[in-house]
Write a protein that holds these residues in place. Structure first.
Motif, PDB file in Angstrom:
ATOM      1  N   ARG A 289      82.892  19.537 -43.930  1.00 21.88           N
ATOM      2  CA  ARG A 289      82.967  20.991 -43.170  1.00 21.88           C
ATOM      3  C   ARG A 289      81.834  21.831 -43.444  1.00 21.88           C
ATOM      4  O   ARG A 289      81.406  22.609 -42.666  1.00 21.88           O
ATOM      5  N   ALA A 290      81.649  21.916 -44.657  1.00 11.42           N
ATOM      6  CA  ALA A 290      80.709  22.631 -45.195  1.00 11.42           C
ATOM      7  C   ALA A 290      79.223  22.453 -44.602  1.00 11.42           C
ATOM      8  O   ALA A 290      78.289  23.097 -44.142  1.00 11.42           O
ATOM      9  N   THR A 291      78.959  20.981 -44.562  1.00  9.16           N
ATOM     10  CA  THR A 291      77.674  20.590 -44.241  1.00  9.16           C
ATOM     11  C   THR A 291      77.504  20.817 -42.856  1.00  9.16           C
ATOM     12  O   THR A 291      76.763  21.264 -42.014  1.00  9.16           O
ATOM     13  N   GLY A 293      79.381  23.381 -40.907  1.00  5.70           N
ATOM     14  CA  GLY A 293      79.100  24.776 -40.754  1.00  5.70           C
ATOM     15  C   GLY A 293      77.429  25.286 -41.255  1.00  5.70           C
ATOM     16  O   GLY A 293      77.250  26.212 -40.523  1.00  5.70           O
ATOM     17  N   ARG A 294      76.780  24.513 -42.064  1.00  7.47           N
ATOM     18  CA  ARG A 294      75.476  25.032 -42.334  1.00  7.47           C
ATOM     19  C   ARG A 294      74.541  24.610 -41.418  1.00  7.47           C
ATOM     20  O   ARG A 294      73.618  25.232 -41.171  1.00  7.47           O
ATOM     21  N   LEU A 295      74.969  23.401 -40.916  1.00  6.23           N
ATOM     22  CA  LEU A 295      73.899  22.828 -39.884  1.00  6.23           C
ATOM     23  C   LEU A 295      74.003  22.974 -38.254  1.00  6.23           C
ATOM     24  O   LEU A 295      73.186  23.093 -37.452  1.00  6.23           O
ATOM     25  N   LYS A 298      72.031  25.434 -35.682  1.00  7.91           N
ATOM     26  CA  LYS A 298      70.756  25.738 -36.372  1.00  7.91           C
ATOM     27  C   LYS A 298      69.680  25.566 -35.462  1.00  7.91           C
ATOM     28  O   LYS A 298      69.316  24.234 -35.332  1.00  7.91           O
ATOM     29  N   GLU A 305      67.565  17.289 -41.288  1.00  6.48           N
ATOM     30  CA  GLU A 305      68.929  17.748 -41.165  1.00  6.48           C
ATOM     31  C   GLU A 305      69.568  17.264 -40.037  1.00  6.48           C
ATOM     32  O   GLU A 305      70.887  17.249 -40.269  1.00  6.48           O
ATOM     33  N   LEU A 309      73.288  15.797 -40.300  1.00  6.53           N
ATOM     34  CA  LEU A 309      74.503  16.371 -39.526  1.00  6.53           C
ATOM     35  C   LEU A 309      75.362  15.386 -38.538  1.00  6.53           C
ATOM     36  O   LEU A 309      76.341  15.051 -38.628  1.00  6.53           O
ATOM     37  N   THR A 312      77.151  12.962 -41.014  1.00  9.24           N
ATOM     38  CA  THR A 312      78.376  13.725 -41.472  1.00  9.24           C
ATOM     39  C   THR A 312      79.308  13.549 -40.330  1.00  9.24           C
ATOM     40  O   THR A 312      80.577  13.076 -40.787  1.00  9.24           O
TER      41      THR A 312
END
Length: 369
Positions: A289-291, A293-295, A298, A305, A309, A312
């Protein structure tokens, strides 16, 4: 103003796929002829500088490669009701559906800030290029060009107001357009969860794809042929699973294309809360979830990246879940086509459309969620 030339549809043949290919060619030719008639007009004198180039950008976009599924579904709706040769006014309606679709895409790309659509420049980017990359000029021009495409669509839909056309045809058109706009609003509404929910994603799919891509065109064509309520209900039952599968496959392609389509991933760059994203979030670990949320969302995501994503999301099992949903819905749509009160030719065309709308799905290995 010149109207779309009257064209007859191809003769019905035993080979449904070849028949639909011929029908698509007829739509392409009619759209070509319509767009060729459109030139900058107004007061006497030469066109205002730049207007011709803007119209050229819109024409290039509208006349680009496409499946023409909406005109085809409209045509198949007629064939599902009767073996009488289709009314030549289906040509105008089919062109209108393509113009309406173009209107929606041009505005959708503005809202989503999309740079590419299927690997090609979006209209607002192409217009910006005409003025040295002026993005505000491009966005402004695209808004008006999208409106122009909608106006052109309305020209083509005028045949539905002729006295011998059942009123149900224009009622289905009105409902389809209203659902399309409702879906657009849902698409930009703030999600209740960071990655959206399955319920919210399905609501957008039903408005923007089930109603607008499959059910609406089918019912317009069927109404023009004088469909009875039972046939309308059966076509709607067919449209629901097929429309869902159509959009789910489209969403899935954005996640799994990878190196074979380096220009893909538009939905991921835009941060769209698609069903595959919502399902991934449901099963994701805190790290996944952190990955996400970060990507997710974007805009300048690198290829590395993007690959991260995509992998993931796939690792959560969401890709397999959506593949199973697509395959299940395709089978359901085909079953509805086989069981419905349709003409034999209409039934064959409905079944074939399931595969044309979902290319390659019939060859997928059995997938379970």
């Amino acid at each position: 103003m010149m109207a779309t030339p009257v064209m007859s549809w191809p003769e019905l043949k035993a080979d449904a796929r070849a028949y639909l290919a011929s029908t698509r060619t007829a739509v392409d030719r009619a759209l070509d002829a319509f767009l060729a008639c459109k030139r900058p007009v107004g007061r006497p004198g030469p066109p205002v500088a730049g207007s011709a180039a803007l119209l050229d950008a819109l024409r290039a976009f509208l006349n680009g490669p496409g499946k023409r599924v909406r005109p085809l579904f409209c045509h198949v709706g007629w064939r599902a009701v009767t073996d009488v040769a289709p009314d030549v006014r289906l040509t105008d309606v089919g062109v209108g559906l393509e113009l309406l679709h173009g209107h929606a895409l041009v505005h959708d790309d503005v809202v989503d800030r999309s740079v590419l659509r299927r690997g090609r420049e979006t209209v607002h980017v192409a217009c910006a290029d005409l003025r040295g990359g002026d993005s505000w000029y491009g966005l402004s021009a695209a808004v008006f060009l999208g409106d122009l495409a909608a106006l052109w669509a309305e020209e083509q839909f005028q045949c539905l107001y002729e006295p011998d056309i059942p009123t149900a045809a224009r009622e289905h058109l009105g409902a389809m357009r209203a659902e399309l706009l409702s879906g657009q609003l849902l698409d930009v509404a703030e999600a209740s969860q960071p990655f959206g929910t399955v319920t919210e994603a399905l609501a957008v799919i039903h408005a923007k794809t089930v109603a607008y891509t499959v059910r609406g065109p089918l019912l317009i064509g069927a109404a023009m042929a004088g469909a009875r309520p039972g046939t309308v209900e059966a076509l709607s039952a067919y449209a629901r699973p097929l429309g869902e599968a159509f959009q789910l496959q489209d969403d899935l392609e954005d996640v799994i294309t990878g190196a074979d389509n380096p220009d893909g991933g538009e939905d991921l760059r835009e941060g769209k809360r698609t069903l595959v994203v919502a399902l991934a979030a449901q099963s994701a670990t805190s790290g996944q979830r952190a990955t996400m949320g970060r990507l997710l969302g974007k805009a300048d995501m690198s290829q590395a990246e993007m690959a991260k994503l995509r992998s993931t999301i796939a690792d959560t099992g969401a890709v397999q879940q959506v593949q199973a949903m697509v395959a299940t819905r395709r089978r359901e749509a085909i079953a509805k086509a086989q069981d419905g009160p349709f003409t034999d030719s209409g039934r064959a065309l409905l079944i074939t459309m399931a595969d044309l709308a979902l290319p390659g799905v019939a060859d997928w290995p059995e997938v379970t969620a």
